[in-house]
Write a protein that holds these residues in place. Structure first.
Motif, PDB file in Angstrom:
ATOM      1  N   LYS A 113     106.242 -53.207 -17.464  1.00  0.00           N
ATOM      2  CA  LYS A 113     105.047 -53.420 -18.298  1.00  0.00           C
ATOM      3  C   LYS A 113     105.456 -53.651 -19.760  1.00  0.00           C
ATOM      4  O   LYS A 113     104.880 -54.491 -20.448  1.00  0.00           O
ATOM      5  N   ARG A 114     106.489 -52.928 -20.211  1.00  0.00           N
ATOM      6  CA  ARG A 114     106.984 -53.123 -21.577  1.00  0.00           C
ATOM      7  C   ARG A 114     107.592 -54.517 -21.728  1.00  0.00           C
ATOM      8  O   ARG A 114     107.399 -55.182 -22.739  1.00  0.00           O
ATOM      9  N   ALA A 124      94.958 -58.328 -21.567  1.00  0.00           N
ATOM     10  CA  ALA A 124      94.697 -57.350 -20.497  1.00  0.00           C
ATOM     11  C   ALA A 124      93.210 -56.994 -20.371  1.00  0.00           C
ATOM     12  O   ALA A 124      92.853 -56.139 -19.573  1.00  0.00           O
ATOM     13  N   GLY A 125      92.345 -57.618 -21.173  1.00  0.00           N
ATOM     14  CA  GLY A 125      90.918 -57.315 -21.109  1.00  0.00           C
ATOM     15  C   GLY A 125      90.430 -56.754 -22.429  1.00  0.00           C
ATOM     16  O   GLY A 125      91.089 -56.892 -23.459  1.00  0.00           O
ATOM     17  N   PRO A 132      93.568 -49.309 -25.237  1.00  0.00           N
ATOM     18  CA  PRO A 132      93.383 -50.648 -24.655  1.00  0.00           C
ATOM     19  C   PRO A 132      93.404 -50.681 -23.125  1.00  0.00           C
ATOM     20  O   PRO A 132      92.862 -51.595 -22.521  1.00  0.00           O
ATOM     21  N   ASP A 133      94.019 -49.658 -22.485  1.00  0.00           N
ATOM     22  CA  ASP A 133      94.035 -49.608 -21.022  1.00  0.00           C
ATOM     23  C   ASP A 133      92.817 -48.869 -20.459  1.00  0.00           C
ATOM     24  O   ASP A 133      92.698 -48.705 -19.253  1.00  0.00           O
ATOM     25  N   GLY A 134      91.938 -48.377 -21.341  1.00  0.00           N
ATOM     26  CA  GLY A 134      90.738 -47.682 -20.895  1.00  0.00           C
ATOM     27  C   GLY A 134      90.900 -46.180 -20.725  1.00  0.00           C
ATOM     28  O   GLY A 134      89.962 -45.485 -20.351  1.00  0.00           O
ATOM     29  N   LYS A 135      92.092 -45.653 -21.005  1.00  0.00           N
ATOM     30  CA  LYS A 135      92.328 -44.208 -20.898  1.00  0.00           C
ATOM     31  C   LYS A 135      91.674 -43.505 -22.089  1.00  0.00           C
ATOM     32  O   LYS A 135      91.856 -43.912 -23.238  1.00  0.00           O
TER      33      LYS A 135
END
Length: 144
Positions: free
Chosen positions: A35-36, A68-69, A87-90
């Motif tokens: 992912k990085r 990514a959204g 940004p990942d929703g966490k």
């Protein structure tokens, strides 16, 4: 402290135009190599990530969009704990306050601090956390 320049200097649509140490932040957050590597090939969102900001008194709405959204956070800058999405929703509990210079400071768990401030015409998002061992992460945005 309740000092507030109103936050109007953050209002508008911003595009990421530079970054420092984002890779080190991803390592500290435990993000895996693949992912990085993918984020690195996209220059960590430079030229692709946007933030649209609206301010109504102490209520600040930030929509973060990228490959990514997108995520939207509505925070009230009042020093009270609120859930903020990355940004990942966490979701992470953060306490937003105004800085003396009109900055918005989000203080989270384990010494995690995000500061949004202006540097001339650029908006800077600065991230500090103990796991980074003194390394400061910065994302630079210019008005679209």
């Amino acid at each position: 402290k309740n000092f507030n320049m109103g936050g109007e200097h953050f209002v508008g649509e911003w595009v990421c135009c530079g970054q420092e140490n984002t890779d080190k932040l991803m390592v500290a957050q435990g993000i895996g190599f693949m992912k990085r590597k993918l984020a690195s090939t996209m220059n960590f969102g430079v030229g692709k990530q946007t933030q649209t900001i609206a301010v109504d008194g102490d209520k600040v709405t930030v929509t973060n969009s990228g490959p990514a959204g997108s995520t939207t956070n509505v925070i009230t800058v009042n020093g009270e704990e609120q859930k903020v999405k990355d940004p990942d929703g966490k979701e992470t509990p953060m306490k937003p306050t105004w800085g003396d210079d009109g900055a918005i400071i989000l203080s989270g768990p384990d010494g995690f601090v995000t500061t949004r401030y202006m540097d001339k015409e650029l908006m800077v998002l600065q991230i500090e956390m103990p796991k980074l061992k003194g390394v400061v992460v910065k994302r630079f945005f210019k008005k679209k």
